[in-house]
Design a protein around this motif. Structure first.
Motif, PDB file in Angstrom:
ATOM      1  N   HIS A   8      -5.909  15.979  -4.432  1.00  0.00           N
ATOM      2  CA  HIS A   8      -4.927  15.020  -3.946  1.00  0.00           C
ATOM      3  C   HIS A   8      -3.599  15.149  -4.676  1.00  0.00           C
ATOM      4  N   ASN A   9      -2.520  14.949  -3.917  1.00  0.00           N
ATOM      5  CA  ASN A   9      -1.177  14.851  -4.477  1.00  0.00           C
ATOM      6  C   ASN A   9      -0.587  13.555  -3.950  1.00  0.00           C
ATOM      7  N   GLN A  10      -0.406  12.576  -4.825  1.00  0.00           N
ATOM      8  CA  GLN A  10       0.072  11.246  -4.440  1.00  0.00           C
ATOM      9  C   GLN A  10       1.450  11.308  -3.778  1.00  0.00           C
ATOM     10  N   GLN A  11       2.225  12.349  -4.075  1.00  0.00           N
ATOM     11  CA  GLN A  11       3.573  12.465  -3.503  1.00  0.00           C
ATOM     12  C   GLN A  11       3.564  12.957  -2.057  1.00  0.00           C
ATOM     13  N   CYS A  12       2.434  13.440  -1.590  1.00  0.00           N
ATOM     14  CA  CYS A  12       2.327  14.044  -0.260  1.00  0.00           C
ATOM     15  C   CYS A  12       1.801  13.027   0.756  1.00  0.00           C
ATOM     16  N   SER A  13       2.550  12.824   1.831  1.00  0.00           N
ATOM     17  CA  SER A  13       2.152  11.834   2.834  1.00  0.00           C
ATOM     18  C   SER A  13       0.831  12.219   3.512  1.00  0.00           C
ATOM     19  N   SER A  15      -1.610  13.907   2.176  1.00  0.00           N
ATOM     20  CA  SER A  15      -2.664  13.672   1.197  1.00  0.00           C
ATOM     21  C   SER A  15      -2.994  12.176   1.124  1.00  0.00           C
ATOM     22  N   ARG A  16      -1.980  11.341   1.085  1.00  0.00           N
ATOM     23  CA  ARG A  16      -2.200   9.880   1.047  1.00  0.00           C
ATOM     24  C   ARG A  16      -2.898   9.411   2.321  1.00  0.00           C
ATOM     25  N   LEU A  19      -6.617  10.491   2.209  1.00  0.00           N
ATOM     26  CA  LEU A  19      -7.380   9.642   1.293  1.00  0.00           C
ATOM     27  C   LEU A  19      -7.635   8.275   1.924  1.00  0.00           C
ATOM     28  N   VAL A  31     -11.279  11.555  -6.670  1.00  0.00           N
ATOM     29  CA  VAL A  31      -9.908  11.990  -6.470  1.00  0.00           C
ATOM     30  C   VAL A  31      -9.497  12.899  -7.627  1.00  0.00           C
ATOM     31  N   ASN A  33      -6.412  14.744  -9.036  1.00  0.00           N
ATOM     32  CA  ASN A  33      -4.967  14.930  -9.000  1.00  0.00           C
ATOM     33  C   ASN A  33      -4.694  16.338  -9.525  1.00  0.00           C
TER      34      ASN A  33
END
Length: 116
Positions: A8-13, A15-16, A19, A31, A33
């Motif tokens: 997961h990359n929290q900055q990527c829409s 990916s969000r 999830l 998760v 990161n």
């Protein structure tokens, strides 16, 4: 429900969104990161096997590192590309979801539902 792992990359829409979709389906998500804890070459090799993809298919060609490292060179081996992705995890396409011994790229997010 299912235990799944998501790189997961929290900055990527995407990916969000992937999830969130998994959580809505009741999945217990591990998760990872991956920008903070990049996968090793061995882990990436296993992920590629599960995805049925080559390193070149999983690498993000639009990232600055791709050009800076000369990764478009066709003479580079699969191992060369995997080593670059492990050292520079922004090069890894995301998100990757692993469940039931299979992996799927969450592009679009709904594509991961087939491995649950």
């Amino acid at each position: 429900m299912h235990a799944v792992r998501i790189y997961h990359n929290q900055q990527c829409s995407k990916s969000r969104a992937t999830l969130a979709l998994l959580q809505e389906r009741g999945c217990q998500c591990e998760v990872i990161n991956y920008l903070d804890t990049p996968p090793s070459v061995e882990e990436l090799t296993q992920l590629l096997d599960q995805l049925g993809m080559s390193a070149r298919e999983l690498i993000r060609k639009g990232e600055t590192e791709y050009a800076e490292l000369g990764l478009d060179d066709p003479s580079l081996s699969e191992h060369d590309l995997l080593a670059a992705m492990s050292r520079h995890p922004r090069l890894i396409e995301r998100p990757i979801v692993v469940a039931n011994g299979k992996a799927k790229l969450g592009r679009p997010p709904e594509s991961v539902l087939g491995i649950l």
